[in-house]
Scaffold this motif. Structure first.
Motif, PDB file in Angstrom:
ATOM      1  N   THR A 216       0.876  -1.170   0.000  1.00  0.00           N
ATOM      2  CA  THR A 216       0.000   0.000   0.000  1.00  0.00           C
ATOM      3  C   THR A 216       0.909   1.214   0.000  1.00  0.00           C
ATOM      4  O   THR A 216       2.102   1.095   0.326  1.00  0.00           O
ATOM      5  CB  THR A 216      -0.912   0.030   1.238  1.00  0.00           C
ATOM      6  OG1 THR A 216      -0.087   0.083   2.410  1.00  0.00           O
ATOM      7  CG2 THR A 216      -1.836  -1.168   1.282  1.00  0.00           C
ATOM      8  N   ASN A 221      -1.389   0.582   6.876  1.00  0.00           N
ATOM      9  CA  ASN A 221      -2.681  -0.094   6.950  1.00  0.00           C
ATOM     10  C   ASN A 221      -3.732   0.989   7.167  1.00  0.00           C
ATOM     11  O   ASN A 221      -3.940   1.455   8.295  1.00  0.00           O
ATOM     12  CB  ASN A 221      -2.693  -1.106   8.097  1.00  0.00           C
ATOM     13  CG  ASN A 221      -3.965  -1.923   8.110  1.00  0.00           C
ATOM     14  OD1 ASN A 221      -4.626  -2.089   7.087  1.00  0.00           O
ATOM     15  ND2 ASN A 221      -4.324  -2.432   9.274  1.00  0.00           N
ATOM     16  N   GLU A 226     -16.485   5.455   5.578  1.00  0.00           N
ATOM     17  CA  GLU A 226     -17.313   4.998   4.463  1.00  0.00           C
ATOM     18  C   GLU A 226     -17.771   6.112   3.533  1.00  0.00           C
ATOM     19  O   GLU A 226     -18.178   5.857   2.398  1.00  0.00           O
ATOM     20  CB  GLU A 226     -18.537   4.246   4.992  1.00  0.00           C
ATOM     21  CG  GLU A 226     -19.496   5.105   5.795  1.00  0.00           C
ATOM     22  CD  GLU A 226     -20.695   4.311   6.291  1.00  0.00           C
ATOM     23  OE1 GLU A 226     -20.750   3.097   6.020  1.00  0.00           O
ATOM     24  OE2 GLU A 226     -21.568   4.912   6.933  1.00  0.00           O
ATOM     25  N   LYS A 239      -7.930  -3.925  -8.880  1.00  0.00           N
ATOM     26  CA  LYS A 239      -8.041  -3.446  -7.496  1.00  0.00           C
ATOM     27  C   LYS A 239      -6.706  -3.654  -6.791  1.00  0.00           C
ATOM     28  O   LYS A 239      -6.275  -4.794  -6.585  1.00  0.00           O
ATOM     29  CB  LYS A 239      -9.142  -4.195  -6.736  1.00  0.00           C
ATOM     30  CG  LYS A 239     -10.545  -3.815  -7.100  1.00  0.00           C
ATOM     31  CD  LYS A 239     -11.549  -4.553  -6.219  1.00  0.00           C
ATOM     32  CE  LYS A 239     -12.982  -4.291  -6.680  1.00  0.00           C
ATOM     33  NZ  LYS A 239     -13.961  -5.071  -5.866  1.00  0.00           N
ATOM     34  N   LYS A 241      -4.206  -3.340  -3.423  1.00  0.00           N
ATOM     35  CA  LYS A 241      -4.430  -3.598  -2.000  1.00  0.00           C
ATOM     36  C   LYS A 241      -5.011  -2.358  -1.324  1.00  0.00           C
ATOM     37  O   LYS A 241      -5.873  -2.451  -0.435  1.00  0.00           O
ATOM     38  CB  LYS A 241      -3.121  -4.012  -1.331  1.00  0.00           C
ATOM     39  CG  LYS A 241      -3.275  -4.438   0.119  1.00  0.00           C
ATOM     40  CD  LYS A 241      -1.951  -4.946   0.679  1.00  0.00           C
ATOM     41  CE  LYS A 241      -2.095  -5.376   2.136  1.00  0.00           C
ATOM     42  NZ  LYS A 241      -0.815  -5.889   2.688  1.00  0.00           N
ATOM     43  N   MET A 244      -8.651  -2.192  -2.135  1.00  0.00           N
ATOM     44  CA  MET A 244      -9.374  -3.244  -1.410  1.00  0.00           C
ATOM     45  C   MET A 244      -9.577  -2.858   0.053  1.00  0.00           C
ATOM     46  O   MET A 244     -10.632  -3.129   0.637  1.00  0.00           O
ATOM     47  CB  MET A 244      -8.629  -4.579  -1.531  1.00  0.00           C
ATOM     48  CG  MET A 244      -8.763  -5.219  -2.901  1.00  0.00           C
ATOM     49  SD  MET A 244      -8.115  -6.917  -2.978  1.00  0.00           S
ATOM     50  CE  MET A 244      -6.349  -6.599  -3.039  1.00  0.00           C
ATOM     51  N   GLN A 245      -8.571  -2.216   0.649  1.00  0.00           N
ATOM     52  CA  GLN A 245      -8.724  -1.740   2.021  1.00  0.00           C
ATOM     53  C   GLN A 245      -9.843  -0.710   2.100  1.00  0.00           C
ATOM     54  O   GLN A 245     -10.691  -0.761   2.999  1.00  0.00           O
ATOM     55  CB  GLN A 245      -7.419  -1.124   2.529  1.00  0.00           C
ATOM     56  CG  GLN A 245      -6.355  -2.131   2.895  1.00  0.00           C
ATOM     57  CD  GLN A 245      -5.132  -1.486   3.533  1.00  0.00           C
ATOM     58  OE1 GLN A 245      -5.069  -0.266   3.704  1.00  0.00           O
ATOM     59  NE2 GLN A 245      -4.154  -2.318   3.879  1.00  0.00           N
ATOM     60  N   GLU A 247     -12.366  -0.308   0.056  1.00  0.00           N
ATOM     61  CA  GLU A 247     -13.651  -0.949  -0.217  1.00  0.00           C
ATOM     62  C   GLU A 247     -14.169  -1.691   1.017  1.00  0.00           C
ATOM     63  O   GLU A 247     -15.380  -1.733   1.278  1.00  0.00           O
ATOM     64  CB  GLU A 247     -13.506  -1.916  -1.387  1.00  0.00           C
ATOM     65  CG  GLU A 247     -14.825  -2.495  -1.890  1.00  0.00           C
ATOM     66  CD  GLU A 247     -14.627  -3.359  -3.113  1.00  0.00           C
ATOM     67  OE1 GLU A 247     -15.394  -3.212  -4.080  1.00  0.00           O
ATOM     68  OE2 GLU A 247     -13.690  -4.196  -3.116  1.00  0.00           O
ATOM     69  N   SER A 248     -13.262  -2.270   1.799  1.00  0.00           N
ATOM     70  CA  SER A 248     -13.674  -3.010   2.989  1.00  0.00           C
ATOM     71  C   SER A 248     -14.314  -2.106   4.036  1.00  0.00           C
ATOM     72  O   SER A 248     -15.058  -2.580   4.900  1.00  0.00           O
ATOM     73  CB  SER A 248     -12.472  -3.746   3.597  1.00  0.00           C
ATOM     74  OG  SER A 248     -11.571  -2.839   4.207  1.00  0.00           O
ATOM     75  N   TYR A 249     -14.032  -0.797   3.941  1.00  0.00           N
ATOM     76  CA  TYR A 249     -14.640   0.167   4.871  1.00  0.00           C
ATOM     77  C   TYR A 249     -15.906   0.795   4.286  1.00  0.00           C
ATOM     78  O   TYR A 249     -16.506   1.673   4.890  1.00  0.00           O
ATOM     79  CB  TYR A 249     -13.635   1.270   5.225  1.00  0.00           C
ATOM     80  CG  TYR A 249     -12.591   0.849   6.229  1.00  0.00           C
ATOM     81  CD1 TYR A 249     -12.810   0.989   7.593  1.00  0.00           C
ATOM     82  CD2 TYR A 249     -11.379   0.287   5.815  1.00  0.00           C
ATOM     83  CE1 TYR A 249     -11.859   0.599   8.518  1.00  0.00           C
ATOM     84  CE2 TYR A 249     -10.417  -0.105   6.733  1.00  0.00           C
ATOM     85  CZ  TYR A 249     -10.660   0.047   8.084  1.00  0.00           C
ATOM     86  OH  TYR A 249      -9.716  -0.345   9.007  1.00  0.00           O
ATOM     87  N   GLY A 250     -16.281   0.361   3.089  1.00  0.00           N
ATOM     88  CA  GLY A 250     -17.502   0.876   2.478  1.00  0.00           C
ATOM     89  C   GLY A 250     -17.320   2.107   1.624  1.00  0.00           C
ATOM     90  O   GLY A 250     -18.308   2.736   1.216  1.00  0.00           O
ATOM     91  N   CYS A 251     -16.060   2.461   1.324  1.00  0.00           N
ATOM     92  CA  CYS A 251     -15.796   3.649   0.499  1.00  0.00           C
ATOM     93  C   CYS A 251     -16.153   3.398  -0.961  1.00  0.00           C
ATOM     94  O   CYS A 251     -16.084   2.260  -1.445  1.00  0.00           O
ATOM     95  CB  CYS A 251     -14.317   4.022   0.567  1.00  0.00           C
ATOM     96  SG  CYS A 251     -13.693   4.379   2.205  1.00  0.00           S
TER      97      CYS A 251
END
Length: 290
Positions: A216, A221, A226, A239, A241, A244-245, A247-251
């Motif tokens: 990254t 990290n 979001e 995508k 890393k 992907m990070q 997206e995992s938070y809803g962004c």
């Protein structure tokens, strides 16, 4: 035998200079647009080896090329071989598009315009009055920073390990637009606060590409909100890393493939004076992303 008459003595010539050049997708973009607008023109890749740029530019001028693109590693070094340069390209310090205007070569930068078009289309958002966190301080970051000011952002915070590179961009913006930018190091205790208060976060570093797949930007990290909009100028892989990070938070996330398409569309418009409908740009993006 089938007679091919697509290229003739009236065909306008365009191309792209680079080293290497085998990977370029620009011929597909421009030859598709020429065909769509029924223009008698052709676009070709031109491999220019190290030390041969001046001769290549002189040759294109002598052969009356109507225009050409410039890719790595020549976006900066091309400038000294041009007759004119747009104000934006001058501030950005790089040229990726050249137009032959009555025998004079004028340079432009459409990378940042391509980014803005894709950001607005893909994320359905504007930059006005928003705080931006810009990761990296290379040529792409400089171009985007200059363009973002014209999009009325509230503030730009540049994150970079090498202080001088970041400060060069900050000073450029301050000298031309006022106190709209600042710099922070990636290991600063204040970075988490800067991340949380930024509405838009943009990666311009190579972290996430090919040999950096598991990286990254600055090996952080990231913790996102979001409601943030996160953009990575890298388009391969689809995508990173970093994305992907986010997206995992809803962004809402976006990679740089649309930026590639839209910088080409913008160059086409400069050369031809034609306006490419937004829907056609989207169709190009959909076809090339398959």
């Amino acid at each position: 035998m089938k007679v091919v008459s697509a290229v003739n003595g009236k065909t306008e010539l365009y191309g792209i200079l680079g080293d290497p050049i085998e990977h370029t997708k620009s011929p597909f973009i421009h030859n598709t647009l020429f065909n769509e607008f029924k223009l008698n023109a052709v676009y070709i890749p031109i491999h220019v080896h190290e030390g041969c740029l001046e001769h290549a530019v002189s040759g294109l001028k002598a052969q009356n090329f109507s225009g050409f693109n410039v890719t790595v590693p020549y976006k900066k070094s091309i400038i000294k071989y041009l007759d004119d340069i747009s104000n934006d390209a001058l501030l950005m310090g790089a040229v990726n598009t050249v137009k032959n205007i009555n025998g004079r070569l004028k340079g432009y930068n459409t990378d940042a315009e391509g980014f803005v078009r894709d950001f607005k289309d893909g994320l359905d958002a504007s930059f006005k009055n928003k705080s931006v966190l810009l990761l990296g301080a290379g040529g792409t970051a400089r171009a985007l920073a200059v363009k973002l000011v014209s999009e009325s952002v509230e503030h730009i915070t540049i994150v970079n390990r090498t202080e001088q590179n970041a400060q060069n961009i900050v000073e450029l913006l301050r000298n031309n637009y006022g106190s709209i930018a600042s710099y922070i190091q990636p290991d600063s205790e204040k970075l988490s606060c800067e991340i949380s208060k930024s509405r838009i976060i943009i990666n311009t570093t190579p972290a996430g590409m090919s040999t950096y797949l598991d990286s990254t930007p600055f090996d952080i990290n990231y913790v996102f909100d979001e409601n943030q909009l996160v953009y990575d100028v890298i388009y391969s892989p689809e995508k990173t890393k970093f994305l992907m990070q986010a997206e995992s938070y809803g962004c809402k996330i976006r990679n740089g493939f649309g930026m590639l398409i839209n910088q080409g569309v913008s160059a086409f418009e400069i050369w031809t004076g034609k306006i490419v409908p937004r829907q056609l740009s989207i169709e190009l993006l959909n076809i090339m992303s398959k």
